[in-house]
Structure formats: C-alpha cells, structure tokens
Design a protein around this motif. Structure first.
Motif, PDB file in Angstrom:
ATOM      1  N   SER A 214       0.738  -1.223  -0.092  1.00 57.48           N
ATOM      2  CA  SER A 214      -0.157   0.003   0.118  1.00 57.48           C
ATOM      3  C   SER A 214       1.011   1.254   0.181  1.00 57.48           C
ATOM      4  N   VAL A 215       1.910   1.120   0.552  1.00 52.69           N
ATOM      5  CA  VAL A 215       2.798   2.442   0.722  1.00 52.69           C
ATOM      6  C   VAL A 215       3.377   2.560  -0.583  1.00 52.69           C
ATOM      7  N   LEU A 216       4.026   1.662  -1.135  1.00 52.65           N
ATOM      8  CA  LEU A 216       4.299   1.781  -2.627  1.00 52.65           C
ATOM      9  C   LEU A 216       3.748   2.063  -3.549  1.00 52.65           C
ATOM     10  N   LYS A 217       2.485   1.505  -3.289  1.00 55.16           N
ATOM     11  CA  LYS A 217       1.353   2.202  -4.304  1.00 55.16           C
ATOM     12  C   LYS A 217       1.219   3.710  -4.092  1.00 55.16           C
ATOM     13  N   GLY A 218       1.290   3.976  -2.886  1.00 55.61           N
ATOM     14  CA  GLY A 218       1.059   5.450  -2.708  1.00 55.61           C
ATOM     15  C   GLY A 218       2.334   6.302  -3.253  1.00 55.61           C
ATOM     16  N   LEU A 219       3.482   5.581  -3.120  1.00 53.06           N
ATOM     17  CA  LEU A 219       4.576   6.368  -3.776  1.00 53.06           C
ATOM     18  C   LEU A 219       4.511   6.219  -5.416  1.00 53.06           C
ATOM     19  N   ASN A 220       3.557   5.648  -6.111  1.00 48.85           N
ATOM     20  CA  ASN A 220       3.610   5.425  -7.452  1.00 48.85           C
ATOM     21  C   ASN A 220       4.651   4.363  -7.977  1.00 48.85           C
ATOM     22  N   GLN A 221       5.027   3.315  -7.023  1.00 45.77           N
ATOM     23  CA  GLN A 221       5.959   2.047  -7.209  1.00 45.77           C
ATOM     24  C   GLN A 221       5.158   0.884  -7.435  1.00 45.77           C
ATOM     25  N   PHE A 222       4.442   0.871  -8.646  1.00 47.77           N
ATOM     26  CA  PHE A 222       3.396  -0.295  -8.501  1.00 47.77           C
ATOM     27  C   PHE A 222       4.141  -1.568  -8.969  1.00 47.77           C
ATOM     28  N   ASP A 223       5.230  -1.667  -9.522  1.00 48.17           N
ATOM     29  CA  ASP A 223       5.682  -3.093  -9.880  1.00 48.17           C
ATOM     30  C   ASP A 223       6.073  -3.681  -8.514  1.00 48.17           C
ATOM     31  N   LYS A 224       6.876  -2.610  -7.587  1.00 49.97           N
ATOM     32  CA  LYS A 224       7.432  -3.198  -6.319  1.00 49.97           C
ATOM     33  C   LYS A 224       6.154  -3.568  -5.504  1.00 49.97           C
ATOM     34  N   ALA A 225       5.075  -2.671  -5.776  1.00 52.09           N
ATOM     35  CA  ALA A 225       3.984  -3.008  -4.638  1.00 52.09           C
ATOM     36  C   ALA A 225       3.481  -4.378  -5.034  1.00 52.09           C
ATOM     37  N   ARG A 226       3.245  -4.723  -6.207  1.00 49.47           N
ATOM     38  CA  ARG A 226       2.811  -6.082  -6.750  1.00 49.47           C
ATOM     39  C   ARG A 226       3.585  -7.153  -6.041  1.00 49.47           C
ATOM     40  N   LYS A 227       4.729  -7.012  -6.170  1.00 47.00           N
ATOM     41  CA  LYS A 227       5.518  -7.977  -5.537  1.00 47.00           C
ATOM     42  C   LYS A 227       5.511  -8.329  -3.968  1.00 47.00           C
ATOM     43  N   TYR A 228       5.167  -7.301  -3.267  1.00 47.15           N
ATOM     44  CA  TYR A 228       4.970  -7.430  -1.971  1.00 47.15           C
ATOM     45  C   TYR A 228       3.326  -7.989  -1.539  1.00 47.15           C
ATOM     46  N   ILE A 229       2.463  -7.660  -2.352  1.00 46.45           N
ATOM     47  CA  ILE A 229       1.155  -8.388  -2.247  1.00 46.45           C
ATOM     48  C   ILE A 229       1.464  -9.636  -2.870  1.00 46.45           C
ATOM     49  N   GLU A 230       2.132 -10.260  -3.788  1.00 43.96           N
ATOM     50  CA  GLU A 230       2.285 -11.472  -4.154  1.00 43.96           C
ATOM     51  C   GLU A 230       2.842 -12.162  -2.975  1.00 43.96           C
ATOM     52  N   ILE A 233       0.416 -12.872  -0.279  1.00 39.05           N
ATOM     53  CA  ILE A 233      -0.558 -13.799  -0.365  1.00 39.05           C
ATOM     54  C   ILE A 233       0.110 -15.374  -0.460  1.00 39.05           C
ATOM     55  N   THR A 234       1.192 -15.308  -0.752  1.00 41.07           N
ATOM     56  CA  THR A 234       2.168 -16.657  -0.717  1.00 41.07           C
ATOM     57  C   THR A 234       2.043 -17.001   0.826  1.00 41.07           C
ATOM     58  N   LEU A 235       2.610 -15.993   1.493  1.00 36.13           N
ATOM     59  CA  LEU A 235       2.526 -16.155   3.044  1.00 36.13           C
ATOM     60  C   LEU A 235       1.332 -16.598   3.581  1.00 36.13           C
ATOM     61  N   GLU A 236       0.151 -16.059   3.158  1.00 35.22           N
ATOM     62  CA  GLU A 236      -1.129 -16.470   3.799  1.00 35.22           C
ATOM     63  C   GLU A 236      -2.011 -16.471   2.772  1.00 35.22           C
ATOM     64  N   PRO A 237      -2.202 -17.697   1.973  1.00 35.37           N
ATOM     65  CA  PRO A 237      -2.986 -17.598   0.785  1.00 35.37           C
ATOM     66  C   PRO A 237      -4.472 -17.519   1.076  1.00 35.37           C
ATOM     67  N   LYS A 238      -4.862 -17.766   2.442  1.00 33.97           N
ATOM     68  CA  LYS A 238      -6.514 -17.675   2.642  1.00 33.97           C
ATOM     69  C   LYS A 238      -6.852 -16.529   2.985  1.00 33.97           C
ATOM     70  N   ASN A 239      -6.006 -15.385   3.269  1.00 34.02           N
ATOM     71  CA  ASN A 239      -6.413 -13.980   3.587  1.00 34.02           C
ATOM     72  C   ASN A 239      -6.851 -13.471   2.335  1.00 34.02           C
ATOM     73  N   CYS A 240      -8.107 -13.193   2.274  1.00 35.28           N
ATOM     74  CA  CYS A 240      -8.725 -12.695   0.920  1.00 35.28           C
ATOM     75  C   CYS A 240      -8.431 -10.953   1.158  1.00 35.28           C
ATOM     76  N   ASN A 241      -8.130 -10.576   2.103  1.00 38.23           N
ATOM     77  CA  ASN A 241      -7.761  -8.841   2.301  1.00 38.23           C
ATOM     78  C   ASN A 241      -6.527  -8.628   1.189  1.00 38.23           C
ATOM     79  N   PHE A 242      -5.635  -9.409   0.804  1.00 42.22           N
ATOM     80  CA  PHE A 242      -4.485  -9.270   0.034  1.00 42.22           C
ATOM     81  C   PHE A 242      -4.954  -9.089  -1.489  1.00 42.22           C
ATOM     82  N   ILE A 243      -5.379  -8.097  -2.109  1.00 44.76           N
ATOM     83  CA  ILE A 243      -6.044  -7.911  -3.425  1.00 44.76           C
ATOM     84  C   ILE A 243      -5.012  -7.438  -4.533  1.00 44.76           C
ATOM     85  N   ILE A 244      -4.781  -7.918  -5.311  1.00 46.82           N
ATOM     86  CA  ILE A 244      -3.999  -7.171  -6.387  1.00 46.82           C
ATOM     87  C   ILE A 244      -4.642  -6.372  -7.362  1.00 46.82           C
ATOM     88  N   GLU A 245      -4.436  -5.207  -7.389  1.00 45.39           N
ATOM     89  CA  GLU A 245      -5.237  -4.437  -8.388  1.00 45.39           C
ATOM     90  C   GLU A 245      -4.376  -4.049  -9.304  1.00 45.39           C
TER      91      GLU A 245
END
Length: 245
Positions: A214-230, A233-245
């Motif tokens: 979320s921080v990286l998205k706010g800094l317009n670093q979208f590619d890095k943000a996607r890596k952290y979201i991924e 999700i890998t660490l906690e697959p069942k948590n539906c709060n981790f949404i890739i936009e």
C-alpha cells in the motif's frame, strides 16, 4: 538501581546485566555468556586478562595485571555504616515503586477488561492514566493508539505509536501500525520508513508485506507493490484482504 531499571526497560536489547559475584565464582561460565551475547568467538585468552600487556593509563592499571580473584567480594560491607542512609533511601523508594506498579497494573487490567467489553471511552481514559503514571506495557500503546486510529485521530495515534516504539523499537506491530496511520494521512514517505524497519525485523509477516504494498502504491511504485502483495498472498493464501489491483 531505579535509574538502571528504567534504562533496561527502554534499552533492554543493548544492556547486558553482569553479576560480579557470579563472575568470580564461575568466571568461565559468566565470561562465556557475555561473549555469546556480544556474538564474538571464544578465545581462551579471555580467562587470563592479566597476561595482556597492553598499556593501561587508568587508576586500575594494578588491578588489570592481577588474575581474576575474590579479594573484592563483599568489600562494600566495610562501608555499610556509611552507606546505610543511602541504602534505606533506596529501599524506601523501591517500596514506593512496587506499590505504584501494583496500582498501575490494576488500572491496566481494568482498562483491558473495559476495552474487551466495548467500553471504549472508559478504557481510553485508563490507558491515558497508565501512560501519565509512566506505566508502560506494549498493549497499552497498541490498544490506546488503536482507539485513536478508529476515531480518525491519526496524529494522536501516531504520537502514541511513536512513544511505544521508543520503548519497544523492534516491535513489528507498532512499526506496521504507525505506518498505516501515516498512510491514512497521505504521508507515504514517512510510512515507508517504518514499514521497511518492520520488514527488516520480520520479512515474513503477511500483514506487513501487504501494508508495504500500500505504501509503494502511494509512492507510485506499482511493480514493487505487486511483488509485496504477491509475497503476502504466498505467505497467507487464505487471507482475502490481499487483493492485487
């Protein structure tokens, strides 16, 4: 020592308590514990400091040339009569501190009970009273700041989180939560500072990874943000709060 206890509370990760009597009675065991705490490799020379012939210009130059010995054990007793007023003063102050600690602990547990039963305002007042009385527990900072956060008092929440971080600098929850508060204020650079610190302590926290995204998205670093979201999700697959936009 009252002052030393305060230092230990605030800087527990960089203060090592050394028992002189224990050192004299079992030097190898105590020195080994110190060397391990310092993360150094053992060397048998640590057992014979008197054989180190480097220059010593302090008043202890004679002492450092002597082997480890028990000559000074109990030496303070020679001055017991002179020290008695100070000892009594320290004992009296210690009793006051213990009494205040007992009172503040009761206030703290009452605050937890009120909070857990939905009486937020009453709990908030008691958390504030605990901090005013210099009684600290990590849950006070997390819960009190959490209440302030939920009522959109972000600046006040940040202030409480930061006070907690001063006492518990390696607590991932405090670091992550203050980052979220900064996100809510649109201060992504400040948020980034704290979330990076949190990840340096625990890089495998799914929640902290998602906050970092979320921080990286706010800094317009979208590619890095996607890596952290991924990663979240890998660490906690069942948590539906981790949404890739």
């Amino acid at each position: 020592c009252i002052l030393m206890e305060l230092y230990k509370q605030k800087y527990s990760d960089i203060i090592y308590s050394f028992d002189y009597d224990a050192l004299i009675n079992n030097p190898k065991k105590e020195i080994k514990k110190l060397i391990d705490w310092l993360d150094l490799e053992w060397n048998d020379k640590y057992m014979t400091p008197h054989l180190n012939f480097r220059s010593v210009s302090t008043a202890s130059n004679v002492q450092v040339r002597s082997p480890i010995n028990n000559k000074s054990l109990g030496g303070w007793k020679n001055y017991k009569t002179i020290l008695e007023p100070a000892i009594n003063l320290i004992n009296d102050e210690s009793k006051k501190i213990e009494k205040n600690k007992f009172v503040n602990e009761n206030i703290y547990y009452q605050a937890l009970h009120l909070h857990d039963n939905g009486k937020i305002n009453e709990a908030k007042d008691l958390y504030q009273l605990c901090l005013k009385n210099s009684f600290s527990h990590i849950d006070i900072f997390l819960r009190y700041a959490g209440i302030l956060f939920e009522t959109d008092e972000y600046d006040s929440a940040i202030n409480i989180y930061q006070k907690g971080i001063l006492l518990y600098p390696n607590n991932v929850d405090l670091l992550t939560n203050v980052a979220i508060a900064y996100i809510m204020k649109g201060k992504f650079s400040e948020a980034n500072t704290y979330v990076i610190r949190a990840l340096s302590i625990n890089p495998n926290s799914p929640f902290t990874n998602s906050v970092c995204a979320s921080v990286l998205k706010g800094l317009n670093q979208f590619d890095k943000a996607r890596k952290y979201i991924e990663k979240a999700i890998t660490l906690e697959p069942k948590n539906c709060n981790f949404i890739i936009e």
